[in-house]
Design an enzyme around this catalytic site. Structure first.
Site, PDB file in Angstrom:
ATOM      1  N   ARG A  12       0.818  -1.216   0.000  1.00 16.34           N
ATOM      2  CA  ARG A  12       0.000   0.000   0.000  1.00 16.34           C
ATOM      3  C   ARG A  12       0.850   1.264   0.000  1.00 16.34           C
ATOM      4  NH1 ARG A  12      -3.001  -3.031   3.851  1.00 16.34           N
ATOM      5  NH2 ARG A  12      -5.185  -3.435   3.270  1.00 16.34           N
ATOM      6  N   ILE A  13       1.806   1.331   0.922  1.00 13.82           N
ATOM      7  CA  ILE A  13       2.608   2.543   1.057  1.00 13.82           C
ATOM      8  C   ILE A  13       3.550   2.696  -0.130  1.00 13.82           C
ATOM      9  CG2 ILE A  13       4.385   3.671   2.453  1.00 13.82           C
ATOM     10  CD1 ILE A  13       3.030   2.432   4.932  1.00 13.82           C
ATOM     11  N   ARG A  32       8.096  -9.185  -3.820  1.00 15.19           N
ATOM     12  CA  ARG A  32       8.078 -10.648  -3.919  1.00 15.19           C
ATOM     13  C   ARG A  32       7.286 -11.133  -5.120  1.00 15.19           C
ATOM     14  NH1 ARG A  32       6.364 -12.230   2.122  1.00 15.19           N
ATOM     15  NH2 ARG A  32       5.066 -10.394   1.732  1.00 15.19           N
ATOM     16  N   SER A  33       6.311 -10.348  -5.556  1.00 18.50           N
ATOM     17  CA  SER A  33       5.502 -10.746  -6.704  1.00 18.50           C
ATOM     18  C   SER A  33       5.252  -9.548  -7.599  1.00 18.50           C
ATOM     19  CB  SER A  33       4.165 -11.338  -6.242  1.00 18.50           C
ATOM     20  OG  SER A  33       3.448 -10.381  -5.470  1.00 18.50           O
ATOM     21  N   ALA A  80      10.502   3.114   6.421  1.00 20.08           N
ATOM     22  CA  ALA A  80       9.983   1.795   6.799  1.00 20.08           C
ATOM     23  C   ALA A  80      10.208   1.569   8.298  1.00 20.08           C
ATOM     24  CB  ALA A  80      10.652   0.720   5.949  1.00 20.08           C
ATOM     25  N   ARG A  81      11.223   0.814   8.629  1.00 16.11           N
ATOM     26  CA  ARG A  81      11.665   0.627  10.000  1.00 16.11           C
ATOM     27  C   ARG A  81      13.171   0.863  10.028  1.00 16.11           C
ATOM     28  NH1 ARG A  81       7.347   1.486  11.736  1.00 16.11           N
ATOM     29  NH2 ARG A  81       5.951   0.076  12.883  1.00 16.11           N
ATOM     30  N   GLU A 141      15.847   3.632  17.954  1.00 16.72           N
ATOM     31  CA  GLU A 141      15.083   4.829  18.341  1.00 16.72           C
ATOM     32  C   GLU A 141      14.830   4.862  19.847  1.00 16.72           C
ATOM     33  OE1 GLU A 141      11.513   5.475  16.091  1.00 16.72           O
ATOM     34  OE2 GLU A 141      12.478   4.955  14.201  1.00 16.72           O
ATOM     35  N   HIS A 188      10.679  10.441  13.266  1.00 18.05           N
ATOM     36  CA  HIS A 188       9.603   9.474  13.039  1.00 18.05           C
ATOM     37  C   HIS A 188       8.255  10.204  12.886  1.00 18.05           C
ATOM     38  CE1 HIS A 188       8.719   4.960  13.618  1.00 18.05           C
ATOM     39  NE2 HIS A 188       7.743   5.504  12.911  1.00 18.05           N
ATOM     40  N   GLY A 248       6.255   9.970  10.268  1.00 23.83           N
ATOM     41  CA  GLY A 248       5.461   9.340   9.215  1.00 23.83           C
ATOM     42  C   GLY A 248       3.967   9.544   9.283  1.00 23.83           C
TER      43      GLY A 248
END
Length: 318
Positions: free
Chosen positions: A158-159, A180-181, A237-238, A267, A285, A287
């Site tokens: 989605r993001i 992955r796909s 992301a992370r 963090e 952070h 986001g």
């Protein structure tokens, strides 16, 4: 009587919605993650817990509370790598998250970081604030023009798609991605055979993958070494998706053009080696840090709580 524990302060209307579906709602006033003792108390003293980023519900925590009172962890956030979902489920505890509510806000931050990094916005602001700006001249602070460039999205969920859509429609960028796909998309995009191939050919590498063991240090010295010298790395992301030490080395050496980071490996610790570099943009952070977004996230988490209390199917199980 159903007891709900909200582990951080949330907007008032989210808390009000929680009161409407639970007999007792306890809101923890502390803004830092749960302590070890609090993690275990969460499982033993409450029927439902609404945790968030940093509340480390590891396998060891579940092992220490073999017969938990808690039956639902309604996570506030789309990312849930701070919860060992397999261990939770083995203990009879369901886990939910808040997908969708965070998509646009996180994509906006990614594009903002792309622009800030490419156009040296943080560096320029520091110059103005320190009263060291000598005035405009034609070769001052020349950065990378973003429009029409090639962007590489790492993770086309989605993001990732929301970022790619902004890049294509807003900036006329050529979109490439690894996933992955293969994805069926409403805009033109090319799937790269692998991450290194992507890194070699794009002007921006943007991470949009979930956190967790499978993606830890996905962006390491090999990927950074494959990037073009003018290219920029963006991480929304992370923190541990990027090998922070390898990134610092690449930035110090001028191996890549720059980086824009909203997340960090440990963090809230941000290494001094990153903080002193001019070719990296650092955000705390941000986001999803918009009031309406945090309200939407909270209400989505509460809808999972309400469904659980009513014995209905959970809207957002993980």
């Amino acid at each position: 009587m159903t007891r709900l524990w909200i582990t951080r302060p949330l907007p008032d209307n989210v808390v009000a919605a929680a009161h409407a579906c639970c007999d007792e709602v306890v809101v923890r006033s502390e803004t830092l993650p749960l302590t070890d003792a609090e993690l275990r108390a969460a499982l033993s003293d409450f029927d439902i817990v609404l945790p968030t980023l940093g509340d480390q519900f590891s396998a060891a925590v579940f092992a220490d509370v073999p017969n938990p009172r808690c039956k639902l962890l309604a996570n506030f956030g789309v990312g849930y790598n701070h919860i060992d979902v397999a261990a939770a489920q083995a203990a009879g505890i369901a886990v939910t998250n808040t997908p969708g509510a965070v998509t646009d806000a996180t994509a906006d931050i990614a594009v903002m970081l792309m622009l800030m990094s490419a156009r040296r916005a943080g560096e320029g602001e520091r110059m103005v604030r320190s009263n060291n700006w000598p005035g405009w001249h034609p070769t001052q602070m020349l950065g990378l023009h973003m429009s029409g460039k090639r962007v590489g999205i790492v993770g086309m969920g989605r993001i990732g798609q929301a970022i790619a859509r902004r890049c294509h429609f807003g900036f006329g960028m050529d979109v490439h991605y690894v996933n992955r796909s293969e994805k069926v998309l409403d805009f033109p995009a090319t799937r790269a055979p692998d991450l290194l191939a992507l890194a070699r050919t794009v002007d921006f590498v943007v991470t949009a993958v979930p956190g967790g063991a499978q993606t830890r240090h996905l962006i390491g010295a090999d990927v950074l070494g494959a990037m073009q010298s003018h290219a920029h790395l963006i991480n929304i992301a992370r923190g541990d998706v990027v090998d922070e030490a390898a990134l610092i080395a690449a930035l110090k050496a001028g191996q890549i053009g720059g980086a824009g980071l909203d997340v960090y490996e440990r963090e809230p610790e941000v290494p001094e080696a990153l903080r002193v570099l001019d070719n990296v943009t650092l955000l705390p952070h941000l986001g999803t840090a918009a009031l309406e977004v945090r309200v939407d996230m909270g209400l989505m988490a509460v809808r999972n709580v309400a469904a659980f209390c009513a014995g209905e199917a959970l809207p957002n199980p993980v």
